[in-house]
Scaffold this motif. Structure first.
Motif, PDB file in Angstrom:
ATOM      1  N   UNK A  51       0.830  -1.204   0.000  1.00 20.72           N
ATOM      2  CA  UNK A  51       0.000   0.000   0.000  1.00 20.72           C
ATOM      3  C   UNK A  51       0.868   1.259   0.000  1.00 20.72           C
ATOM      4  N   UNK A  52       2.013   1.194   0.674  1.00 22.89           N
ATOM      5  CA  UNK A  52       2.936   2.321   0.645  1.00 22.89           C
ATOM      6  C   UNK A  52       3.441   2.561  -0.779  1.00 22.89           C
ATOM      7  N   UNK A  53       3.694   1.471  -1.504  1.00 22.79           N
ATOM      8  CA  UNK A  53       4.148   1.616  -2.892  1.00 22.79           C
ATOM      9  C   UNK A  53       3.056   2.211  -3.773  1.00 22.79           C
ATOM     10  N   UNK A  54       1.799   1.776  -3.554  1.00 18.42           N
ATOM     11  CA  UNK A  54       0.691   2.265  -4.372  1.00 18.42           C
ATOM     12  C   UNK A  54       0.438   3.748  -4.122  1.00 18.42           C
ATOM     13  N   UNK A  55       0.366   4.129  -2.835  1.00 18.71           N
ATOM     14  CA  UNK A  55      -0.060   5.482  -2.493  1.00 18.71           C
ATOM     15  C   UNK A  55       1.078   6.497  -2.453  1.00 18.71           C
ATOM     16  N   UNK A  56       2.306   6.024  -2.170  1.00 19.23           N
ATOM     17  CA  UNK A  56       3.411   6.978  -2.020  1.00 19.23           C
ATOM     18  C   UNK A  56       4.599   6.649  -2.920  1.00 19.23           C
ATOM     19  N   UNK A  57       4.997   5.370  -2.968  1.00 19.39           N
ATOM     20  CA  UNK A  57       6.207   4.996  -3.687  1.00 19.39           C
ATOM     21  C   UNK A  57       6.152   5.320  -5.177  1.00 19.39           C
ATOM     22  N   UNK A  58       5.111   4.816  -5.850  1.00 17.19           N
ATOM     23  CA  UNK A  58       5.002   5.056  -7.296  1.00 17.19           C
ATOM     24  C   UNK A  58       4.768   6.532  -7.643  1.00 17.19           C
ATOM     25  N   UNK A  59       3.847   7.223  -6.962  1.00 21.15           N
ATOM     26  CA  UNK A  59       3.690   8.656  -7.267  1.00 21.15           C
ATOM     27  C   UNK A  59       4.974   9.453  -7.041  1.00 21.15           C
ATOM     28  N   UNK A  60       5.681   9.172  -5.941  1.00 20.43           N
ATOM     29  CA  UNK A  60       6.930   9.883  -5.677  1.00 20.43           C
ATOM     30  C   UNK A  60       7.979   9.558  -6.731  1.00 20.43           C
ATOM     31  N   UNK A  61       8.029   8.283  -7.160  1.00 19.62           N
ATOM     32  CA  UNK A  61       8.999   7.891  -8.191  1.00 19.62           C
ATOM     33  C   UNK A  61       8.703   8.599  -9.509  1.00 19.62           C
ATOM     34  N   UNK A  62       7.437   8.642  -9.891  1.00 17.92           N
ATOM     35  CA  UNK A  62       7.048   9.321 -11.128  1.00 17.92           C
ATOM     36  C   UNK A  62       7.422  10.805 -11.065  1.00 17.92           C
ATOM     37  N   UNK A  63       7.104  11.462  -9.963  1.00 15.34           N
ATOM     38  CA  UNK A  63       7.372  12.898  -9.825  1.00 15.34           C
ATOM     39  C   UNK A  63       8.872  13.175  -9.852  1.00 15.34           C
ATOM     40  N   UNK A  64       9.645  12.397  -9.070  1.00 14.74           N
ATOM     41  CA  UNK A  64      11.081  12.638  -9.011  1.00 14.74           C
ATOM     42  C   UNK A  64      11.750  12.293 -10.333  1.00 14.74           C
ATOM     43  N   UNK A  65      11.239  11.265 -11.028  1.00 17.40           N
ATOM     44  CA  UNK A  65      11.788  10.903 -12.339  1.00 17.40           C
ATOM     45  C   UNK A  65      11.650  12.063 -13.319  1.00 17.40           C
ATOM     46  N   UNK A  66      10.482  12.695 -13.342  1.00 12.44           N
ATOM     47  CA  UNK A  66      10.276  13.821 -14.260  1.00 12.44           C
ATOM     48  C   UNK A  66      11.198  14.988 -13.923  1.00 12.44           C
ATOM     49  N   UNK A  67      11.384  15.254 -12.624  1.00 11.43           N
ATOM     50  CA  UNK A  67      12.253  16.351 -12.209  1.00 11.43           C
ATOM     51  C   UNK A  67      13.703  16.093 -12.606  1.00 11.43           C
ATOM     52  N   UNK A  68      14.210  14.901 -12.299  1.00 10.71           N
ATOM     53  CA  UNK A  68      15.613  14.587 -12.581  1.00 10.71           C
ATOM     54  C   UNK A  68      15.844  14.473 -14.081  1.00 10.71           C
ATOM     55  N   UNK A  69      14.865  13.924 -14.805  1.00  9.55           N
ATOM     56  CA  UNK A  69      14.988  13.808 -16.269  1.00  9.55           C
ATOM     57  C   UNK A  69      15.143  15.189 -16.895  1.00  9.55           C
ATOM     58  N   UNK A  70      14.346  16.152 -16.432  1.00  9.93           N
ATOM     59  CA  UNK A  70      14.436  17.505 -16.991  1.00  9.93           C
ATOM     60  C   UNK A  70      15.784  18.140 -16.681  1.00  9.93           C
ATOM     61  N   UNK A  71      16.317  17.872 -15.482  1.00 15.09           N
ATOM     62  CA  UNK A  71      17.629  18.415 -15.116  1.00 15.09           C
ATOM     63  C   UNK A  71      18.711  17.856 -16.035  1.00 15.09           C
ATOM     64  N   UNK A  72      18.644  16.549 -16.324  1.00 12.89           N
ATOM     65  CA  UNK A  72      19.696  15.940 -17.138  1.00 12.89           C
ATOM     66  C   UNK A  72      19.557  16.266 -18.617  1.00 12.89           C
ATOM     67  N   UNK A  73      18.341  16.145 -19.149  1.00  9.82           N
ATOM     68  CA  UNK A  73      18.158  16.259 -20.601  1.00  9.82           C
ATOM     69  C   UNK A  73      17.627  17.618 -21.038  1.00  9.82           C
ATOM     70  N   UNK A  74      17.169  18.442 -20.083  1.00  6.37           N
ATOM     71  CA  UNK A  74      16.668  19.760 -20.444  1.00  6.37           C
ATOM     72  C   UNK A  74      15.355  19.752 -21.185  1.00  6.37           C
ATOM     73  N   UNK A  75      14.590  18.671 -21.044  1.00 10.57           N
ATOM     74  CA  UNK A  75      13.286  18.562 -21.718  1.00 10.57           C
ATOM     75  C   UNK A  75      12.375  17.692 -20.878  1.00 10.57           C
ATOM     76  N   UNK A  76      11.044  17.778 -21.081  1.00  8.46           N
ATOM     77  CA  UNK A  76      10.126  16.962 -20.285  1.00  8.46           C
ATOM     78  C   UNK A  76      10.354  15.466 -20.520  1.00  8.46           C
TER      79      UNK A  76
END
Length: 269
Positions: free
Chosen positions: A233-258
């Motif tokens: 349940x932690x993965x469903x409610x917090x783990x996956x949403x946090x991973x998705x959000x942080x992935x988008x943030x770090x991806x933009x930092x590295x590649x400069x695009x969404x």
């Protein structure tokens, strides 16, 4: 009888591993304990078709389906240790429940490292948890195991199965030797949702603190069971949403695009 060859191979490996027994040696102020489970794991890998070719693909596929049964027996054994230590476990219940928030630390470390190593959406499956059976099922249901996220979670699952047991045993020994933490706290920390990893860590701690062996096993088993219950349940409610959000943030930092929202979109780019 259909899996007789598999059972004979497993029996031989178990007997050999138990004959070797525990091997303990001192490293600094700590003690590293190599357990029979580690030998059986390594010997099992060597029997695969890629190496000694003792096991065939049919045995490997059958072993995968029987793994859940063997882990159920292991947890039943640990369950008998929880009862006598129940008052101490109840006293530590808040810590046992709140420890699941600590598993979110794998996201904060794993997602940036994975993205900067070049992984794309595989990062989400790989870093959202420690990727044990419930997490594999979750990613399979949410994205599909043939998707990038599925490859990520399966990669971590396989790596954890092969080297996680050894790593946990060594890490528990070093933590007990060098960190000012109570052995009970380390036993609770070992229960991350993997019976084999928890067993290796608790085995190392029990060798270092034999007078607490039963209590350490009880705390580890209780923690592992709670992680299996609330970890999903932690993965469903917090783990996956946090991973998705942080992935988008770090991806933009590295590649400069969404970041692409799907593997098909990434290939199209």
């Amino acid at each position: 009888m259909k899996n007789l060859r598999l059972h004979l191979i497993v029996l031989v490996l178990v007997v050999v591993a138990e004959k070797i027994g525990n091997i303990a040696f001192t490293l600094g102020v700590g003690k590293i304990v190599l357990l029979p489970m580690m030998y059986a794991l390594l010997m099992g890998v060597l029997t695969a078709p890629r190496f000694l070719k003792i096991s065939r693909d049919t045995e490997i596929n059958a072993a995968s389906s029987l793994l859940g049964v063997t882990l159920m027996l292991l947890m039943a054994k640990y369950g008998t240790l929880v009862g006598p230590s129940l008052p101490k476990i109840l006293a530590a219940s808040p810590a046992l429940i709140l420890q699941e928030f600590g598993n979110l630390g794998t996201i904060l470390v794993g997602v940036p490292v994975a993205v900067f190593l070049g992984l794309k959406r595989e990062t989400i499956g790989a870093a959202h948890s420690i990727a044990r059976e419930p997490n594999v099922a979750l990613i399979g249901e949410r994205y599909g195991l043939d998707a990038a996220e599925g490859r990520g979670v399966m990669g971590v699952y396989i790596a954890g199965t092969v080297i996680g047991t050894i790593f946990f045993g060594l890490m528990a020994s070093f933590a007990a030797a060098y960190l000012p933490l109570h052995p009970y706290a380390l036993a609770m920390a070992a229960g991350v949702g993997s019976a084999s990893m928890m067993s290796a860590a608790v085995g190392s701690l029990s060798a270092m603190f034999p007078e607490m062996a039963d209590q350490l096993a009880a705390f580890g088993a209780a923690s592992n069971m709670l992680s299996g219950l609330d970890g999903l349940y932690m993965s469903i409610w917090m783990g996956l949403p946090l991973s998705e959000w942080l992935y988008r943030k770090v991806y933009r930092i590295k590649y400069g695009e969404p970041a692409p929202e799907s593997e098909k979109e990434a290939h199209a780019e």
